[in-house]
Every structure is written in structure tokens, then in C-alpha cells.
Design a protein around this motif. Structure first.
Motif, PDB file in Angstrom:
ATOM      1  N   SER A 101      24.477 -21.220  46.267  1.00 31.01           N
ATOM      2  CA  SER A 101      24.800 -20.368  45.121  1.00 31.01           C
ATOM      3  C   SER A 101      24.043 -19.043  45.147  1.00 31.01           C
ATOM      4  CB  SER A 101      24.523 -21.117  43.809  1.00 31.01           C
ATOM      5  OG  SER A 101      23.300 -21.796  43.878  1.00 31.01           O
ATOM      6  N   VAL A 102      23.201 -18.821  46.178  1.00 30.37           N
ATOM      7  CA  VAL A 102      22.495 -17.535  46.291  1.00 30.37           C
ATOM      8  C   VAL A 102      22.965 -16.802  47.549  1.00 30.37           C
ATOM      9  CG1 VAL A 102      20.251 -16.384  46.481  1.00 30.37           C
ATOM     10  CG2 VAL A 102      20.492 -18.419  45.035  1.00 30.37           C
ATOM     11  N   PHE A 103      22.695 -17.391  48.741  1.00 34.73           N
ATOM     12  CA  PHE A 103      23.099 -16.752  49.999  1.00 34.73           C
ATOM     13  C   PHE A 103      24.503 -17.221  50.349  1.00 34.73           C
ATOM     14  CE2 PHE A 103      18.394 -16.982  50.467  1.00 34.73           C
ATOM     15  CZ  PHE A 103      18.167 -15.627  50.344  1.00 34.73           C
ATOM     16  N   ARG A 104      25.501 -16.503  49.858  1.00 31.81           N
ATOM     17  CA  ARG A 104      26.889 -16.881  50.107  1.00 31.81           C
ATOM     18  C   ARG A 104      27.755 -15.628  50.133  1.00 31.81           C
ATOM     19  NH1 ARG A 104      29.609 -16.596  45.362  1.00 31.81           N
ATOM     20  NH2 ARG A 104      31.256 -18.044  45.893  1.00 31.81           N
ATOM     21  N   MET A 138      18.153 -15.824  35.720  1.00 25.68           N
ATOM     22  CA  MET A 138      17.607 -16.960  36.474  1.00 25.68           C
ATOM     23  C   MET A 138      17.368 -16.587  37.933  1.00 25.68           C
ATOM     24  SD  MET A 138      19.953 -20.044  35.102  1.00 25.68           S
ATOM     25  CE  MET A 138      19.775 -20.689  33.447  1.00 25.68           C
ATOM     26  N   LEU A 139      18.219 -15.692  38.442  1.00 28.99           N
ATOM     27  CA  LEU A 139      18.118 -15.314  39.862  1.00 28.99           C
ATOM     28  C   LEU A 139      16.810 -14.576  40.147  1.00 28.99           C
ATOM     29  CD1 LEU A 139      19.474 -15.171  42.656  1.00 28.99           C
ATOM     30  CD2 LEU A 139      20.524 -13.015  41.937  1.00 28.99           C
ATOM     31  N   ILE A 140      16.418 -13.656  39.249  1.00 31.80           N
ATOM     32  CA  ILE A 140      15.209 -12.857  39.509  1.00 31.80           C
ATOM     33  C   ILE A 140      13.954 -13.741  39.550  1.00 31.80           C
ATOM     34  CG2 ILE A 140      13.732 -10.984  38.590  1.00 31.80           C
ATOM     35  CD1 ILE A 140      16.435  -9.630  37.752  1.00 31.80           C
ATOM     36  N   PRO A 141      13.733 -14.639  38.544  1.00 28.77           N
ATOM     37  CA  PRO A 141      12.572 -15.542  38.672  1.00 28.77           C
ATOM     38  C   PRO A 141      12.620 -16.400  39.935  1.00 28.77           C
ATOM     39  CG  PRO A 141      13.492 -15.678  36.463  1.00 28.77           C
ATOM     40  CD  PRO A 141      14.417 -14.820  37.263  1.00 28.77           C
ATOM     41  N   LEU A 142      13.829 -16.817  40.307  1.00 27.78           N
ATOM     42  CA  LEU A 142      13.969 -17.640  41.523  1.00 27.78           C
ATOM     43  C   LEU A 142      13.541 -16.854  42.755  1.00 27.78           C
ATOM     44  CD1 LEU A 142      15.032 -20.236  42.905  1.00 27.78           C
ATOM     45  CD2 LEU A 142      17.266 -19.137  43.026  1.00 27.78           C
ATOM     46  N   VAL A 179      16.584 -27.223  34.586  1.00 28.74           N
ATOM     47  CA  VAL A 179      16.826 -26.152  35.562  1.00 28.74           C
ATOM     48  C   VAL A 179      15.514 -25.585  36.097  1.00 28.74           C
ATOM     49  CG1 VAL A 179      16.902 -24.200  33.934  1.00 28.74           C
ATOM     50  CG2 VAL A 179      18.304 -24.148  36.003  1.00 28.74           C
ATOM     51  N   ARG A 180      14.418 -25.765  35.355  1.00 29.48           N
ATOM     52  CA  ARG A 180      13.123 -25.203  35.791  1.00 29.48           C
ATOM     53  C   ARG A 180      12.623 -25.864  37.077  1.00 29.48           C
ATOM     54  NH1 ARG A 180      12.666 -21.792  31.771  1.00 29.48           N
ATOM     55  NH2 ARG A 180      13.288 -22.528  29.729  1.00 29.48           N
ATOM     56  N   ILE A 181      13.125 -27.046  37.378  1.00 30.25           N
ATOM     57  CA  ILE A 181      12.768 -27.687  38.661  1.00 30.25           C
ATOM     58  C   ILE A 181      13.351 -26.881  39.822  1.00 30.25           C
ATOM     59  CG2 ILE A 181      13.031 -29.797  40.047  1.00 30.25           C
ATOM     60  CD1 ILE A 181      13.026 -31.433  37.499  1.00 30.25           C
ATOM     61  N   MET A 182      14.484 -26.215  39.575  1.00 30.66           N
ATOM     62  CA  MET A 182      15.138 -25.426  40.626  1.00 30.66           C
ATOM     63  C   MET A 182      14.212 -24.346  41.204  1.00 30.66           C
ATOM     64  SD  MET A 182      18.442 -22.956  40.141  1.00 30.66           S
ATOM     65  CE  MET A 182      17.494 -21.687  39.301  1.00 30.66           C
ATOM     66  N   TYR A 183      13.314 -23.806  40.342  1.00 24.68           N
ATOM     67  CA  TYR A 183      12.437 -22.712  40.799  1.00 24.68           C
ATOM     68  C   TYR A 183      11.395 -23.197  41.820  1.00 24.68           C
ATOM     69  CZ  TYR A 183      14.641 -20.406  36.878  1.00 24.68           C
ATOM     70  OH  TYR A 183      15.588 -19.891  36.019  1.00 24.68           O
ATOM     71  N   LEU A 184      11.223 -24.514  41.922  1.00 28.63           N
ATOM     72  CA  LEU A 184      10.373 -25.078  42.971  1.00 28.63           C
ATOM     73  C   LEU A 184      11.237 -25.584  44.128  1.00 28.63           C
ATOM     74  CD1 LEU A 184       8.042 -27.299  40.746  1.00 28.63           C
ATOM     75  CD2 LEU A 184       7.522 -25.035  41.661  1.00 28.63           C
ATOM     76  N   HIS A 185      12.316 -26.246  43.758  1.00 24.56           N
ATOM     77  CA  HIS A 185      13.148 -26.925  44.751  1.00 24.56           C
ATOM     78  C   HIS A 185      13.803 -25.953  45.732  1.00 24.56           C
ATOM     79  CE1 HIS A 185      15.944 -29.866  46.376  1.00 24.56           C
ATOM     80  NE2 HIS A 185      16.946 -29.061  46.085  1.00 24.56           N
ATOM     81  N   THR A 242      25.981 -16.721  42.598  1.00 20.60           N
ATOM     82  CA  THR A 242      26.733 -17.144  41.401  1.00 20.60           C
ATOM     83  C   THR A 242      25.771 -17.401  40.231  1.00 20.60           C
ATOM     84  OG1 THR A 242      26.577 -19.412  42.192  1.00 20.60           O
ATOM     85  CG2 THR A 242      28.605 -18.238  42.712  1.00 20.60           C
ATOM     86  N   ILE A 243      24.482 -17.102  40.439  1.00 20.88           N
ATOM     87  CA  ILE A 243      23.480 -17.346  39.385  1.00 20.88           C
ATOM     88  C   ILE A 243      23.291 -16.074  38.561  1.00 20.88           C
ATOM     89  CG2 ILE A 243      21.089 -18.033  38.947  1.00 20.88           C
ATOM     90  CD1 ILE A 243      21.046 -19.478  41.548  1.00 20.88           C
ATOM     91  N   HIS A 244      23.144 -16.224  37.255  1.00 19.24           N
ATOM     92  CA  HIS A 244      22.919 -15.072  36.373  1.00 19.24           C
ATOM     93  C   HIS A 244      21.558 -14.433  36.700  1.00 19.24           C
ATOM     94  CE1 HIS A 244      22.142 -12.840  32.611  1.00 19.24           C
ATOM     95  NE2 HIS A 244      23.464 -12.714  32.611  1.00 19.24           N
ATOM     96  N   PRO A 245      21.461 -13.078  36.648  1.00 21.74           N
ATOM     97  CA  PRO A 245      20.201 -12.411  36.983  1.00 21.74           C
ATOM     98  C   PRO A 245      18.988 -12.945  36.216  1.00 21.74           C
ATOM     99  CG  PRO A 245      21.936 -10.792  36.720  1.00 21.74           C
ATOM    100  CD  PRO A 245      22.533 -12.113  36.357  1.00 21.74           C
TER     101      PRO A 245
END
Lengths: 246, 52
Positions: free
Chosen positions: A185-188, A198-202, A51-57, A193-196
């Protein structure tokens, strides 16, 4: 504000003062984002550490679209309002948008292999993102192909506006077609739908990358203004030497 | 780390290389243009020729 910045000399002065602050803030945000990504954000219950790849992708995917919108609005500025810095902004944005699109595709592919079992799938989201990269590369090639900046700007503006059709296709591809890529899963509608945790670092990473993109864009515009001054002075010098020889 | 460590590390390394490339390109290109402009101004390239 935009009209005030129309004067390249004023733009150089203001952007020169702003850039060091922007660079510092960028380093701070990306540093904080990386710390949260690696040390506070939990592993996903399904994806594990991948999932850590998501923070770049995800931030680079957003910025890919963001920089295309900057180019499209600058193209309108060139064709409709003839703003003196619009084509400078357009030219400076292209390589930055292309780089973010490239990172998005590569990181998505590196996430896809362990999660989907494949590096690539010709689904609507992935294909439209690849088309986006090809449009960016085409725009950069067109800038190089036409030497005279004003003519190049008009041709690139038309290509940019035609290519803007791809922006909503990228955004809504996951809704319009049945894709392997997951929906937004963020702008909808209905909220993220992401837990805070994970959402806050993103979001911190997204702000950091956005500041980086803006700093690079301002820097690219400043360089392009200098390049045009060099071009003008080179022509004036050649004319002066011709006149002296005559 | 997990069995997917190579994928995660590759993603971060490639991103770092591309971002560093963007920053280096921006700095180098700016310096080249500034130096070229300074040389042209030192040669008086901006002055109009006086004819007749």
C-alpha cells in the motif's frame, strides 16, 4: 568511495567520526516518529487504535529485506570483488536483519489476532517471512560453525546468495498468491493508498529505523574489525611464545 | 484506550526490548574487543619473534 573504504584503518576513522552523528539523528527521527505515531496520527476507521502497530511492523518488514540485500551485495563483494570489508559487512548485518525480521513477525502476529482473529496463518507472505528469519538464523549459525573467517565468509556468501531467492518471493507473494496479508500500500504503481496523516508518520518511523539499522551495522563492522585484529595478535603472540620456547 | 490495548502495548514493548538488546550487545561487544586488543598490544603481541 567503496574502494576508498577498503582500508580497515580508514574505515575505522571515518565510521568513528560518523557514528555519534548517526546515533543523534536516529534518536531524533525515532523520537519524532513516535510522537507523530501516538499524538498526531489518527486511529484507522476500520482498525481503530490497532493501526499504531503498523508503524513498527511496516518499517521492520522493509528493513528485513533491506538488510538481506546488504548481505547479498556483500556476499558478491566477498566472492567476486574480494573486497576486504565485504565479509565484515556481511557478518555484521546478519543479527540486525534477524532482529528486524523477528520484530516484523511478532508485531504482525500481535496485529493479526485482533484484526484477523488469529496470531498466525500459513499464507505466502507470512510463511516466506518466517523462512527469511530461518535463513538469517542459519547464516548466523554458519558464521559460528567455521572458525577461520575467510573460509566462513565464502561458505556464508554462497548460502546468502542461495537464500536471496526468497527476497522477491517475500516482496511479490501478495501479488502471486491469494493471501490473507493485504497487498502493498506504499511502494506500488499508482502511488500509496495510505492517507498522508498516516503515511508521513510511517515514513518518519521508517527513516528512523533505517538510520538505527545503519548505525548498528557500522558499529558491528567496527567491532568485527577489532575482533579480527585480536585474533591475529593472539596467533602472533602464540607463535612468538612458541619460538621463544624452542 | 481500546480493547486491543494489550496487543498494541505488547508490540511496542517487545520492539523496545529487541532494539535495546541490539544496542547493548553492540556496545558491550565493542568494549570487550577493545579491551582485549589493548591488553594484547600492551603485552607486545604484535611484535615478531627474533630467531637466531
Amino acid at each position: 568511495m567503496i574502494r576508498d573504504l577498503a582500508n580497515p584503518t580508514r574505515f575505522m576513522r571515518l565510521s568513528g567520526a560518523l557514528l555519534p552523528w548517526l546515533a543523534g539523528l536516529t534518536a531524533l527521527m525515532i523520537g519524532a516518529g513516535l510522537y507523530m505515531t501516538w499524538f498526531t496520527a489518527p486511529a484507522d476507521y476500520q482498525q481503530g487504535e490497532t493501526v499504531r502497530i503498523m508503524y513498527l511492523h511496516v518499517p521492520t518488514a522493509w528493513l528485513s529485506l533491506f538488510f538481506y540485500m546488504i548481505m547479498a551485495s556483500s556476499a558478491l563483494g566477498t566472492l567476486v570483488w574480494r573486497h576486504p570489508l565485504a565479509d565484515v559487512s556481511q557478518k555484521a548485518a546478519a543479527p540486525i536483519g534477524a532482529a528486524f525480521t523477528f520484530i516484523c513477525l511478532v508485531t504482525g502476529s500481535l496485529w493479526g489476532k485482533p484484526m484477523w482473529g488469529t496470531y498466525w496463518q500459513w499464507d505466502a507472505r507470512l510463511t516466506s517471512m518466517l523462512v527469511m528469519l530461518l535463513i538469517y538464523l542459519g547464516i548466523m549459525a554458519l558464521w559460528r560453525a567455521i572458525e577461520e573467517p575467510t573460509r566462513a565468509a565464502r561458505a556464508v556468501s554462497i548460502l546468502t546468495l542461495v537464500g536471496a531467492v526468497n527476497v522477491p518471493i517475500v516482496k511479490f507473494s501478495v501479488d502471486w498468491w491469494n493471501t490473507l496479508h493485504q497487498p502493498a500500500s506504499v511502494f506500488r504503481l499508482g502511488g500509496p493508498t495510505i492517507h498522508p496523516s498516516m503515511l508521513i508518520p510511517l515514513l518518519v518511523m521508517a527513516v528512523g529505523f533505517t538510520l538505527l539499522g545503519i548505525a548498528l551495522h557500522l558499529s558491528g563492522m567496527r567491532t568485527e574489525i577489532l575482533r579480527r585484529r585480536v585474533r591475529t595478535l593472539t596467533i602472533l603472540e602464540a607463535e612468538r611464545l612458541d619460538a621463544q620456547a624452542a | 484506550m481500546t480493547s486491543h490495548a494489550a496487543f498494541i502495548a505488547s508490540a511496542y514493548v517487545i520492539t523496545a526490548v529487541v532494539v535495546a538488546g541490539l544496542i547493548v550487545r553492540a556496545v558491550v561487544d565493542h568494549r570487550i574487543q577493545r579491551r582485549a586488543l589493548a591488553e594484547l598490544e600492551a603485552r607486545g603481541a604484535g611484535r615478531r619473534s627474533r630467531r637466531g
